[in-house]
Write a protein that holds these residues in place. Structure first.
Motif, PDB file in Angstrom:
ATOM      1  N   TYR A 113      38.774 -50.911  50.489  1.00 57.62           N
ATOM      2  CA  TYR A 113      40.209 -51.079  50.276  1.00 57.62           C
ATOM      3  C   TYR A 113      40.918 -49.768  50.572  1.00 57.62           C
ATOM      4  O   TYR A 113      40.665 -48.746  49.948  1.00 57.62           O
ATOM      5  CB  TYR A 113      40.513 -51.514  48.850  1.00 57.62           C
ATOM      6  CG  TYR A 113      41.995 -51.624  48.585  1.00 57.62           C
ATOM      7  CD1 TYR A 113      42.723 -52.657  49.140  1.00 57.62           C
ATOM      8  CD2 TYR A 113      42.660 -50.683  47.818  1.00 57.62           C
ATOM      9  CE1 TYR A 113      44.088 -52.755  48.926  1.00 57.62           C
ATOM     10  CE2 TYR A 113      44.021 -50.773  47.593  1.00 57.62           C
ATOM     11  CZ  TYR A 113      44.724 -51.816  48.142  1.00 57.62           C
ATOM     12  OH  TYR A 113      46.075 -51.915  47.943  1.00 57.62           O
ATOM     13  N   ASN A 114      41.785 -49.803  51.567  1.00 53.71           N
ATOM     14  CA  ASN A 114      42.645 -48.692  51.916  1.00 53.71           C
ATOM     15  C   ASN A 114      44.017 -49.314  52.158  1.00 53.71           C
ATOM     16  O   ASN A 114      44.199 -50.066  53.126  1.00 53.71           O
ATOM     17  CB  ASN A 114      42.132 -47.981  53.167  1.00 53.71           C
ATOM     18  CG  ASN A 114      43.018 -46.839  53.593  1.00 53.71           C
ATOM     19  OD1 ASN A 114      44.219 -46.989  53.735  1.00 53.71           O
ATOM     20  ND2 ASN A 114      42.406 -45.689  53.801  1.00 53.71           N
ATOM     21  N   ALA A 115      44.964 -49.025  51.282  1.00 51.86           N
ATOM     22  CA  ALA A 115      46.271 -49.675  51.341  1.00 51.86           C
ATOM     23  C   ALA A 115      46.964 -49.490  52.681  1.00 51.86           C
ATOM     24  O   ALA A 115      47.544 -50.430  53.231  1.00 51.86           O
ATOM     25  CB  ALA A 115      47.156 -49.164  50.212  1.00 51.86           C
ATOM     26  N   VAL A 116      46.913 -48.284  53.231  1.00 53.00           N
ATOM     27  CA  VAL A 116      47.592 -48.000  54.497  1.00 53.00           C
ATOM     28  C   VAL A 116      46.961 -48.805  55.631  1.00 53.00           C
ATOM     29  O   VAL A 116      47.659 -49.439  56.429  1.00 53.00           O
ATOM     30  CB  VAL A 116      47.568 -46.488  54.802  1.00 53.00           C
ATOM     31  CG1 VAL A 116      48.140 -46.207  56.183  1.00 53.00           C
ATOM     32  CG2 VAL A 116      48.339 -45.722  53.742  1.00 53.00           C
ATOM     33  N   GLU A 117      45.635 -48.788  55.705  1.00 54.54           N
ATOM     34  CA  GLU A 117      44.946 -49.527  56.768  1.00 54.54           C
ATOM     35  C   GLU A 117      45.140 -51.034  56.622  1.00 54.54           C
ATOM     36  O   GLU A 117      45.304 -51.748  57.617  1.00 54.54           O
ATOM     37  CB  GLU A 117      43.460 -49.169  56.795  1.00 54.54           C
ATOM     38  CG  GLU A 117      43.191 -47.752  57.237  1.00 54.54           C
ATOM     39  CD  GLU A 117      43.752 -47.435  58.617  1.00 54.54           C
ATOM     40  OE1 GLU A 117      43.633 -48.272  59.539  1.00 54.54           O
ATOM     41  OE2 GLU A 117      44.329 -46.340  58.767  1.00 54.54           O
ATOM     42  N   LEU A 118      45.134 -51.529  55.391  1.00 51.65           N
ATOM     43  CA  LEU A 118      45.373 -52.958  55.171  1.00 51.65           C
ATOM     44  C   LEU A 118      46.775 -53.336  55.626  1.00 51.65           C
ATOM     45  O   LEU A 118      46.966 -54.349  56.298  1.00 51.65           O
ATOM     46  CB  LEU A 118      45.162 -53.327  53.701  1.00 51.65           C
ATOM     47  CG  LEU A 118      45.376 -54.788  53.341  1.00 51.65           C
ATOM     48  CD1 LEU A 118      44.411 -55.694  54.118  1.00 51.65           C
ATOM     49  CD2 LEU A 118      45.209 -54.992  51.851  1.00 51.65           C
ATOM     50  N   HIS A 119      47.755 -52.513  55.298  1.00 51.88           N
ATOM     51  CA  HIS A 119      49.128 -52.778  55.728  1.00 51.88           C
ATOM     52  C   HIS A 119      49.228 -52.806  57.251  1.00 51.88           C
ATOM     53  O   HIS A 119      49.855 -53.695  57.827  1.00 51.88           O
ATOM     54  CB  HIS A 119      50.069 -51.709  55.169  1.00 51.88           C
ATOM     55  CG  HIS A 119      51.469 -51.849  55.665  1.00 51.88           C
ATOM     56  ND1 HIS A 119      51.946 -51.128  56.723  1.00 51.88           N
ATOM     57  CD2 HIS A 119      52.484 -52.650  55.263  1.00 51.88           C
ATOM     58  CE1 HIS A 119      53.201 -51.464  56.961  1.00 51.88           C
ATOM     59  NE2 HIS A 119      53.548 -52.391  56.081  1.00 51.88           N
ATOM     60  N   LYS A 120      48.596 -51.851  57.910  1.00 49.06           N
ATOM     61  CA  LYS A 120      48.626 -51.802  59.383  1.00 49.06           C
ATOM     62  C   LYS A 120      47.981 -53.042  59.987  1.00 49.06           C
ATOM     63  O   LYS A 120      48.497 -53.612  60.950  1.00 49.06           O
ATOM     64  CB  LYS A 120      47.913 -50.552  59.887  1.00 49.06           C
ATOM     65  CG  LYS A 120      48.686 -49.283  59.671  1.00 49.06           C
ATOM     66  CD  LYS A 120      47.899 -48.088  60.182  1.00 49.06           C
ATOM     67  CE  LYS A 120      48.598 -46.777  59.913  1.00 49.06           C
ATOM     68  NZ  LYS A 120      47.793 -45.624  60.347  1.00 49.06           N
ATOM     69  N   SER A 121      46.865 -53.475  59.424  1.00 49.47           N
ATOM     70  CA  SER A 121      46.180 -54.638  59.999  1.00 49.47           C
ATOM     71  C   SER A 121      46.953 -55.924  59.751  1.00 49.47           C
ATOM     72  O   SER A 121      47.007 -56.788  60.613  1.00 49.47           O
ATOM     73  CB  SER A 121      44.751 -54.746  59.464  1.00 49.47           C
ATOM     74  OG  SER A 121      44.747 -55.008  58.091  1.00 49.47           O
TER      75      SER A 121
END
Length: 60
Positions: free
Chosen positions: A21-29
């Protein structure tokens, strides 16, 4: 595995597990996903209805 909670705009919430879980990477994807339905863990959710996603920390 990391447990996360997904809260939708209608105040329904769901828990699922993801590899990391990485909030920034999840948002980007999610933003880059072409379709409105996005797979997160074992759920498929309309990305326009997501209000909040956060990691569930185990309390001792």
């Amino acid at each position: 595995m990391v447990r996360i909670k997904i809260v939708l705009q209608n105040n329904k919430d769901f828990e699922t597990q993801v590899e990391t879980y990485n909030a920034v990477e999840l948002h980007k994807s999610i933003k880059a996903w072409d379709d409105t339905l996005v797979p997160i863990g074992d759920l498929v959710i309309n990305k326009h209805h997501i209000e909040c996603i956060y990691e569930i920390k185990e309390s001792v």
